[in-house]
Design a protein around this motif. Structure first.
Motif, PDB file in Angstrom:
ATOM      1  N   SER A 339       0.825  -1.214   0.000  1.00 25.67           N
ATOM      2  CA  SER A 339       0.000   0.000   0.000  1.00 25.67           C
ATOM      3  C   SER A 339       0.861   1.267   0.000  1.00 25.67           C
ATOM      4  N   PRO A 340       1.280   1.702  -1.195  1.00 25.54           N
ATOM      5  CA  PRO A 340       2.076   2.931  -1.251  1.00 25.54           C
ATOM      6  C   PRO A 340       1.258   4.139  -0.763  1.00 25.54           C
ATOM      7  N   ASP A 341       1.945   5.084  -0.126  1.00 25.67           N
ATOM      8  CA  ASP A 341       1.265   6.304   0.342  1.00 25.67           C
ATOM      9  C   ASP A 341       1.173   7.323  -0.782  1.00 25.67           C
ATOM     10  N   VAL A 342       0.186   8.178  -0.690  1.00 29.81           N
ATOM     11  CA  VAL A 342       0.084   9.323  -1.606  1.00 29.81           C
ATOM     12  C   VAL A 342       0.300  10.582  -0.777  1.00 29.81           C
ATOM     13  N   GLY A 343       1.247  11.405  -1.200  1.00 30.93           N
ATOM     14  CA  GLY A 343       1.520  12.651  -0.472  1.00 30.93           C
ATOM     15  C   GLY A 343       0.568  13.755  -0.905  1.00 30.93           C
ATOM     16  N   PRO A 344       0.591  14.879  -0.172  1.00 33.30           N
ATOM     17  CA  PRO A 344      -0.289  16.000  -0.517  1.00 33.30           C
ATOM     18  C   PRO A 344      -0.029  16.543  -1.924  1.00 33.30           C
ATOM     19  N   ASP A 345       1.193  16.315  -2.424  1.00 37.79           N
ATOM     20  CA  ASP A 345       1.521  16.766  -3.783  1.00 37.79           C
ATOM     21  C   ASP A 345       1.140  15.709  -4.831  1.00 37.79           C
ATOM     22  N   GLY A 346       0.505  14.643  -4.404  1.00 35.20           N
ATOM     23  CA  GLY A 346       0.093  13.590  -5.338  1.00 35.20           C
ATOM     24  C   GLY A 346       1.188  12.575  -5.637  1.00 35.20           C
ATOM     25  N   MET A 347       2.352  12.773  -5.003  1.00 31.89           N
ATOM     26  CA  MET A 347       3.455  11.834  -5.264  1.00 31.89           C
ATOM     27  C   MET A 347       3.239  10.536  -4.480  1.00 31.89           C
ATOM     28  N   VAL A 348       3.686   9.442  -5.108  1.00 30.95           N
ATOM     29  CA  VAL A 348       3.479   8.116  -4.525  1.00 30.95           C
ATOM     30  C   VAL A 348       4.779   7.660  -3.882  1.00 30.95           C
ATOM     31  N   SER A 349       4.694   7.078  -2.675  1.00 31.34           N
ATOM     32  CA  SER A 349       5.900   6.821  -1.877  1.00 31.34           C
ATOM     33  C   SER A 349       6.767   5.692  -2.429  1.00 31.34           C
ATOM     34  N   GLU A 350       6.157   4.693  -3.064  1.00 32.22           N
ATOM     35  CA  GLU A 350       6.971   3.580  -3.589  1.00 32.22           C
ATOM     36  C   GLU A 350       6.279   2.996  -4.804  1.00 32.22           C
ATOM     37  N   TRP A 351       7.069   2.390  -5.683  1.00 29.80           N
ATOM     38  CA  TRP A 351       6.555   1.799  -6.916  1.00 29.80           C
ATOM     39  C   TRP A 351       7.008   0.345  -6.978  1.00 29.80           C
ATOM     40  N   PRO A 352       6.304  -0.527  -6.262  1.00 32.73           N
ATOM     41  CA  PRO A 352       6.710  -1.938  -6.309  1.00 32.73           C
ATOM     42  C   PRO A 352       6.633  -2.476  -7.740  1.00 32.73           C
ATOM     43  N   GLU A 353       7.435  -3.499  -8.009  1.00 30.63           N
ATOM     44  CA  GLU A 353       7.447  -4.062  -9.363  1.00 30.63           C
ATOM     45  C   GLU A 353       6.044  -4.524  -9.761  1.00 30.63           C
ATOM     46  N   GLY A 354       5.637  -4.120 -10.949  1.00 29.18           N
ATOM     47  CA  GLY A 354       4.314  -4.505 -11.443  1.00 29.18           C
ATOM     48  C   GLY A 354       3.236  -3.486 -11.137  1.00 29.18           C
ATOM     49  N   PHE A 355       3.564  -2.471 -10.334  1.00 27.50           N
ATOM     50  CA  PHE A 355       2.591  -1.447  -9.963  1.00 27.50           C
ATOM     51  C   PHE A 355       2.652  -0.304 -10.987  1.00 27.50           C
ATOM     52  N   PHE A 356       1.818  -0.372 -11.978  1.00 28.07           N
ATOM     53  CA  PHE A 356       1.734   0.651 -13.025  1.00 28.07           C
ATOM     54  C   PHE A 356       3.119   1.020 -13.595  1.00 28.07           C
ATOM     55  N   ASP A 357       3.937  -0.004 -13.837  1.00 23.35           N
ATOM     56  CA  ASP A 357       5.289   0.272 -14.340  1.00 23.35           C
ATOM     57  C   ASP A 357       5.460  -0.165 -15.793  1.00 23.35           C
ATOM     58  N   GLU A 358       4.378  -0.549 -16.448  1.00 28.65           N
ATOM     59  CA  GLU A 358       4.506  -1.109 -17.784  1.00 28.65           C
ATOM     60  C   GLU A 358       4.998  -0.067 -18.790  1.00 28.65           C
ATOM     61  N   TRP A 359       4.513   1.150 -18.622  1.00 28.47           N
ATOM     62  CA  TRP A 359       4.903   2.240 -19.507  1.00 28.47           C
ATOM     63  C   TRP A 359       6.430   2.418 -19.479  1.00 28.47           C
ATOM     64  N   ASP A 360       6.971   2.450 -18.260  1.00 31.23           N
ATOM     65  CA  ASP A 360       8.425   2.612 -18.097  1.00 31.23           C
ATOM     66  C   ASP A 360       9.178   1.421 -18.674  1.00 31.23           C
ATOM     67  N   ARG A 361       8.650   0.243 -18.429  1.00 27.06           N
ATOM     68  CA  ARG A 361       9.321  -0.969 -18.908  1.00 27.06           C
ATOM     69  C   ARG A 361       9.398  -0.978 -20.436  1.00 27.06           C
ATOM     70  N   GLN A 362       8.298  -0.584 -21.049  1.00 31.19           N
ATOM     71  CA  GLN A 362       8.286  -0.565 -22.511  1.00 31.19           C
ATOM     72  C   GLN A 362       9.201   0.522 -23.061  1.00 31.19           C
ATOM     73  N   LEU A 363       9.150   1.685 -22.384  1.00 34.23           N
ATOM     74  CA  LEU A 363       9.984   2.796 -22.834  1.00 34.23           C
ATOM     75  C   LEU A 363      11.463   2.424 -22.769  1.00 34.23           C
ATOM     76  N   ASP A 364      11.829   1.746 -21.688  1.00 36.24           N
ATOM     77  CA  ASP A 364      13.219   1.292 -21.549  1.00 36.24           C
ATOM     78  C   ASP A 364      13.616   0.420 -22.743  1.00 36.24           C
ATOM     79  N   GLN A 365      12.705  -0.468 -23.141  1.00 35.03           N
ATOM     80  CA  GLN A 365      13.016  -1.370 -24.267  1.00 35.03           C
ATOM     81  C   GLN A 365      13.079  -0.599 -25.571  1.00 35.03           C
ATOM     82  N   LEU A 366      12.189   0.397 -25.715  1.00 37.96           N
ATOM     83  CA  LEU A 366      12.184   1.188 -26.946  1.00 37.96           C
ATOM     84  C   LEU A 366      13.467   2.007 -27.081  1.00 37.96           C
TER      85      LEU A 366
END
Ligand SMILES: Nc1ncnc2c1ncn2[C@@H]1O[C@H](COP(=O)(O)OP(=O)(O)O)[C@@H](O)[C@H]1O
Ligand SMILES: [Mg+2]
Length: 368
Positions: A339-366
């Protein structure tokens, strides 16, 4: 408001405690138990009468969920302190704790309460304003049902949103009173105008009409398309316009009718919408929370997550009022929840693997 749900031996979970906030977002891999959380709450609602009756219990099949029999719902690797396994659902609200334990019976579709169970007061959990919209919702059709009892008297849109059109037809002139739900470009505060304005975020120029089909127990939805307030096109049946418009309408109406003390369970509000439309649905679901309802959303959409983060950043909802739960399979095969936290600025405290990271994963490959 429900602050915690604790399920034992229920479907995907041997035991799970899920903290709930005014706005809770459930995400994660398929078949990890997200819908199970919503189903546990829907099961209590569905069993509301049966739980208070003599010899009553959990009613597994009904209007909200069709779960099968005892063997379908009992968690495969159940834990039991007694010879007989029990299936329990406990709820902690801001003021009370309630627990219902039912005896397992393989073939039964009514699992009887264990007599010592604390019969909680479900009406304090499910006041007015309960909606549960499953992922399998109404698809475009020529007509929809007209039930005074369900849509008008109870104000329920149906688990598939099948009563939405009748609700909209009947209550179209009722004002959407909470300004946070009001769309800035709507013609008026009328429910129909508000629903139309939110739909226009998804499909510019769309106009809605909901009316009765004479001499039948049916209602009809139709769409027109125009610009600058002019409805210039013919009336189209839902079957002849984009699928997403009909599919999202129950979500829009459920949110626009949000009220303090209400509880709105939504599976995949993003389904069949283009990315900007998905972001609009995040804003509307957050507005429903701002208007006082508790909202629990199951989603696979980055745009819903980011839209909710933006609603926090813009101050529509407080960062303390949002919880993100990411469901994944642990090493032993059981679901674990991060359960990652959301800060008042909308930032998320942690990005565990598989948590909405597909965009980054694909971009890395591209970019590789
Ligand atoms: N009786 C059961 N015992 C153990 N696991 C179950 C049982 N019933 C369902 N499940 C698990 O729950 C999964 C479905 O959970 P669900 O909440 O629908 O997932 P999602 O996260 O996709 O919404 C199934 O694929 C299965 O793994
Ligand atoms: Mg699901």
């Amino acid at each position: 408001m429900i602050e915690q749900l604790h399920v034992t031996n229920f479907k995907a979970f041997a035991s799970a405690k899920i903290a709930l906030a005014p706005y809770t977002l459930l995400s994660g891999l398929n078949s990890t138990g997200k819908s199970t959380v919503l189903q546990a709450i829907a099961l209590l609602r569905q069993s509301q009468e049966a739980l208070t009756e003599h010899d009553g219990g959990l009613l597994l099949n009904g209007d909200l969920v069709e779960l099968g029999t005892g063997q379908d719902v009992l968690h495969e690797n159940y834990v039991s302190e007694h010879a007989e396994p029990t299936i329990s659902i406990s709820v902690r609200t801001d003021s009370d704790s309630y627990s219902w334990s039912a005896r397992y019976e393989r073939e039964a579709d009514l699992l009887k309460l264990i007599s010592s169970a604390d019969l909680g007061n479900l009406s304090s959990i499910f006041g007015t304003g309960f909606q549960y919209l499953r992922a399998d919702r109404i698809t475009p059709a020529v007509t929809y049902p007209r039930s005074h009892d369900i849509a008008i008297r109870r104000g329920f849109l149906g688990a598939r949103g099948e009563h939405t059109i009748n609700y909209l037809r009947h209550f179209q002139d009722e004002p959407v009173k909470d300004r946070r739900l009001q769309h800035p470009h709507a013609r008026s505060r009328r429910l129909l105008d508000q629903a139309e304005a939110w739909m226009q975020d998804i499909c510019p120029g769309v106009n809605l009409q909901a009316d009765a089909v004479e001499s039948t127990d049916l209602v009809r939805l139709s769409f027109r398309f125009g610009t600058a307030g002019l409805s210039s096109s013919n009336r189209y049946r839902p079957t002849n316009v984009g699928f997403g418009l009909t599919y999202v309408l129950p979500v829009i109406v459920a949110c626009l009718t949000a009220r303090p003390g209400g509880l709105i369970l939504l599976e995949n509000p993003e389904a069949h919408l283009h990315p900007r439309g998905q972001t609009a649905m995040a804003a509307l679901t957050c507005a429903a929370t701002a208007a006082g309802a508790q909202v629990i959303v199951e989603t696979h959409s980055d745009h819903v997550l980011n839209g909710a983060r933006l609603s926090v950043k813009r101050g529509l909802i407080h960062s303390n009022d949002i919880l993100l739960h990411f469901f994944r399979r642990g090493d032993n095969g059981a679901t674990e929840i991060v359960s990652p936290d959301v800060g008042p600025d909308g930032m998320v405290s942690e990005w565990p693997e598989g948590f909405f990271d597909e965009w980054d994963r694909q971009l890395d490959q591209l970019l590789d």
